[in-house]
Write an enzyme that holds these catalytic residues in place. Sequence first.
Site, PDB file in Angstrom:
ATOM      1  N   ASP A   1       1.236 -11.343   6.501  1.00  5.77           N
ATOM      2  CA  ASP A   1       2.108 -10.283   5.536  1.00  5.77           C
ATOM      3  C   ASP A   1       3.120  -9.811   5.777  1.00  5.77           C
ATOM      4  O   ASP A   1       3.830  -9.148   4.980  1.00  5.77           O
ATOM      5  CB  ASP A   1       0.766  -9.319   5.068  1.00  5.77           C
ATOM      6  N   ASN A   2       3.570  -9.669   7.313  1.00  9.21           N
ATOM      7  CA  ASN A   2       4.762  -9.387   7.415  1.00  9.21           C
ATOM      8  C   ASN A   2       5.750 -10.411   7.942  1.00  9.21           C
ATOM      9  O   ASN A   2       6.620 -10.258   8.516  1.00  9.21           O
ATOM     10  CB  ASN A   2       4.469  -8.754   8.999  1.00  9.21           C
TER      11      ASN A   2
ATOM     12  N   LYS B   1       9.786   2.733   0.476  1.00  9.05           N
ATOM     13  CA  LYS B   1       8.610   2.474   1.302  1.00  9.05           C
ATOM     14  C   LYS B   1       8.526   4.019   1.907  1.00  9.05           C
ATOM     15  O   LYS B   1       9.011   4.887   2.343  1.00  9.05           O
ATOM     16  CB  LYS B   1       8.899   1.882   2.717  1.00  9.05           C
TER      17      LYS B   1
ATOM     18  N   GLY C   1       0.506  -1.236   0.122  1.00  6.37           N
ATOM     19  CA  GLY C   1      -0.007   0.136  -0.059  1.00  6.37           C
ATOM     20  C   GLY C   1       1.007   1.168   0.106  1.00  6.37           C
ATOM     21  O   GLY C   1       0.381   2.414  -0.223  1.00  6.37           O
TER      22      GLY C   1
ATOM     23  N   ARG D   1       6.072 -12.571   0.457  1.00  3.17           N
ATOM     24  CA  ARG D   1       6.021 -12.801   1.983  1.00  3.17           C
ATOM     25  C   ARG D   1       4.754 -14.045   2.039  1.00  3.17           C
ATOM     26  O   ARG D   1       4.493 -14.392   0.881  1.00  3.17           O
ATOM     27  CB  ARG D   1       4.959 -11.575   2.739  1.00  3.17           C
TER      28      ARG D   1
ATOM     29  N   GLY E   1      -0.423   6.256   1.415  1.00  6.93           N
ATOM     30  CA  GLY E   1       0.910   5.597   0.647  1.00  6.93           C
ATOM     31  C   GLY E   1       2.074   6.258   1.199  1.00  6.93           C
ATOM     32  O   GLY E   1       3.181   6.158   0.697  1.00  6.93           O
TER      33      GLY E   1
HETATM   34  P1  AMP Z   1       1.413  -2.879   8.131  1.00  4.73           P
HETATM   35  O1  AMP Z   1       0.510  -3.187   9.167  1.00  4.73           O
HETATM   36  O2  AMP Z   1       2.339  -1.850   8.210  1.00  4.73           O
HETATM   37  O3  AMP Z   1       2.266  -4.257   7.491  1.00  4.73           O
HETATM   38  O4  AMP Z   1       0.344  -2.918   6.791  1.00  4.73           O
HETATM   39  C1  AMP Z   1      -0.654  -3.656   6.520  1.00  4.73           C
HETATM   40  C2  AMP Z   1      -1.292  -3.185   5.320  1.00  4.73           C
HETATM   41  O5  AMP Z   1      -1.606  -1.815   5.214  1.00  4.73           O
HETATM   42  C3  AMP Z   1       0.051  -3.057   3.861  1.00  4.73           C
HETATM   43  O6  AMP Z   1      -0.857  -3.605   2.877  1.00  4.73           O
HETATM   44  C4  AMP Z   1       0.443  -1.849   3.759  1.00  4.73           C
HETATM   45  O7  AMP Z   1       1.025  -1.581   2.453  1.00  4.73           O
HETATM   46  C5  AMP Z   1      -0.604  -1.007   4.229  1.00  4.73           C
HETATM   47  N1  AMP Z   1      -0.483   0.277   4.707  1.00  4.73           N
HETATM   48  C6  AMP Z   1      -0.060   0.712   5.760  1.00  4.73           C
HETATM   49  N2  AMP Z   1       0.141   1.970   6.054  1.00  4.73           N
HETATM   50  C7  AMP Z   1      -0.099   2.722   4.803  1.00  4.73           C
HETATM   51  C8  AMP Z   1      -0.073   3.848   4.239  1.00  4.73           C
HETATM   52  N3  AMP Z   1       0.262   4.944   4.874  1.00  4.73           N
HETATM   53  N4  AMP Z   1      -0.861   3.937   2.861  1.00  4.73           N
HETATM   54  C9  AMP Z   1      -1.088   3.062   2.330  1.00  4.73           C
HETATM   55  N5  AMP Z   1      -1.075   1.625   2.777  1.00  4.73           N
HETATM   56  C10 AMP Z   1      -0.612   1.553   3.911  1.00  4.73           C
HETATM   57 MG    MG Z   2       3.254  -5.201   6.474  1.00 10.40          MG
END
Ligand code: AMP
Ligand code: MG
Length: 534
Positions: free
Chosen positions: A280-281, A133, A112, A210, A146
């Site tokens: 996903d992580n 990122k 994202g 992942r 994003g």
């Molecule tokens: P995370 O918890 O950081 O692993 O994120 C989970 C999901 O949310 C992943 O698909 C990330 O790419 C998306 N994501 C987290 N923060 C943002 C953001 N600021 N803008 C867009 N997507 C995000």
């Molecule tokens: Mg993530």
Amino acid sequence: MPTENHNSALDNLNFDNRFIRELPGDPEPDNFRRQVYAACYSRVNPTPAQQPRLVAYSKEVAEDLGLSAEICESDDFCQVFAGSRLAKGMEAYAMCYGGHQFGHWAGQLGDGRAINLGEVLNQRKQRYTLQLKGAGVTPYSRSADGLAVLRSSIREFLCSEAMHHLGVPTTRALSVILTGKQVVRDMFYDGNPQMEPSAVVCRVAPSFVRFGSFQIFTARDDIDSLKKLVDYTIRTDFPELGEPSIPVYLDWFKQVCRKTAEMIVHWQRVGFVHGVMNTDNMSILGLTIDYGPYGWLENYDPDWTPNTTDAQGRRYRFGNQAKIAYWNLVQLANALYPLIMRAESLQQALSAYTETFDAGWQAMMAAKLGLTMFEPGEDETLVNDLTQLMQAAETDMTLFYRQLADIDVSAEANSPAQFLALLQRTSYEPLSDDIMEQATRWFAIYCLRSQRDGRLALERSSAMNEVNPKYVLRNYLAQLAIDQAEQGDFSLVQELLEVLRHPYADQADKQSFAAKRPDWAKQRAGCSMLSCSS
Ligand code: AMP
Ligand code: MG
């Protein structure tokens, strides 16, 4: 659109963008949020930064990519790694994946706010994917912007480099660059939105695939795409296993189980809490990935999690990480089942995780205690009694193990005083009589056990100093560096990066980075409490 100009040193990087060349892509060229089917990625360009400014870069990662200090300090470097210009050979795309978040299937997630720039083949023919990122929205951004704030970008940059130097498998970070744009974040989701500077980190890893990259296809009953991604991953990242076939799938899955187990053993060794072990992580290469609300144990507490979003269930607490990794591997096994169709074989392969973890954990704990080997039974009690003691005394895990190397455990020493002094000096609370008694008993047993182990004092202490780091990225240290960086002073980020390059060395002039957490940091946001807002 980022511009292209072809006369910078960065245009000489050797790109070989195999992932997008060999795997199915999304045919839609426009960048809008959507469900993406039967594709591993969507092409999308980074959003150019308004006013990029370099905060820091990692010289080891730069060297690995063949980038000189001069290039890294150039204006063009800043432009390229903030997403304002695509260098020659770069082809930008975001990856599609799904995942289980906090135990529940969450459907499509995807990059994202991460955009890959392509894969560099370095001089030694090693393959590195470069990924920005925080460089703007992608088809996977859902309702978010994003972007990434400076605080979380510095945390990711510093921690991934620190982990590498600690010997923990991890994605790396090349650079962190301010974009010049401010973004709004409500740090604790409590109705206090604030403007914060945003930044872009360039992450580097052989692959960013992942567990969730496979899960998304199985969840959609798209076995054709699943097979393509599995075959691709084996051929690219596990070529030693041979050409894909059902037995090779099983070998590969076993290998993923082993690598994941090894990674978790390292986390437990250094006191790292990931904080968001969603599927996903979880990297398919067993690398620590996605540094969000992670933290480092200060006072030893297996129930601790830095992630306020997980404060209720504490699913991702320190003492639960090994179990969660297994749970995540079970989800991966479920995702691979349609290709293999042998539940029993998958179940057997999963035991590679338990075996590797158990053997690795025992060897690791023995090493932390300065013993050459782990005696099951006896040493289990020794470790359990010690960790209970540390928990009760609120002992700083890093300081305690590091300084244990200097304690005389020979029969001649025969006095618990030095041990009690160590425990007191590394604990956050005064020792009660009860704790002192327990500690005295534990130390007597530990001395006998060490004497039986028979190592010379010098050999014991130098071996311990190779597994018990002196310097870790203490939560409050990262926060101090962030506070200063938000004021435009990046010197502490750079100093920490430098100190953490040698976490096992004594570094006489850097003692202040190996001190107990100060009182002010105990309850401060960013130091002991973090959320997923980043
Ligand atoms: P995370 O918890 O950081 O692993 O994120 C989970 C999901 O949310 C992943 O698909 C990330 O790419 C998306 N994501 C987290 N923060 C943002 C953001 N600021 N803008 C867009 N997507 C995000
Ligand atoms: Mg993530």
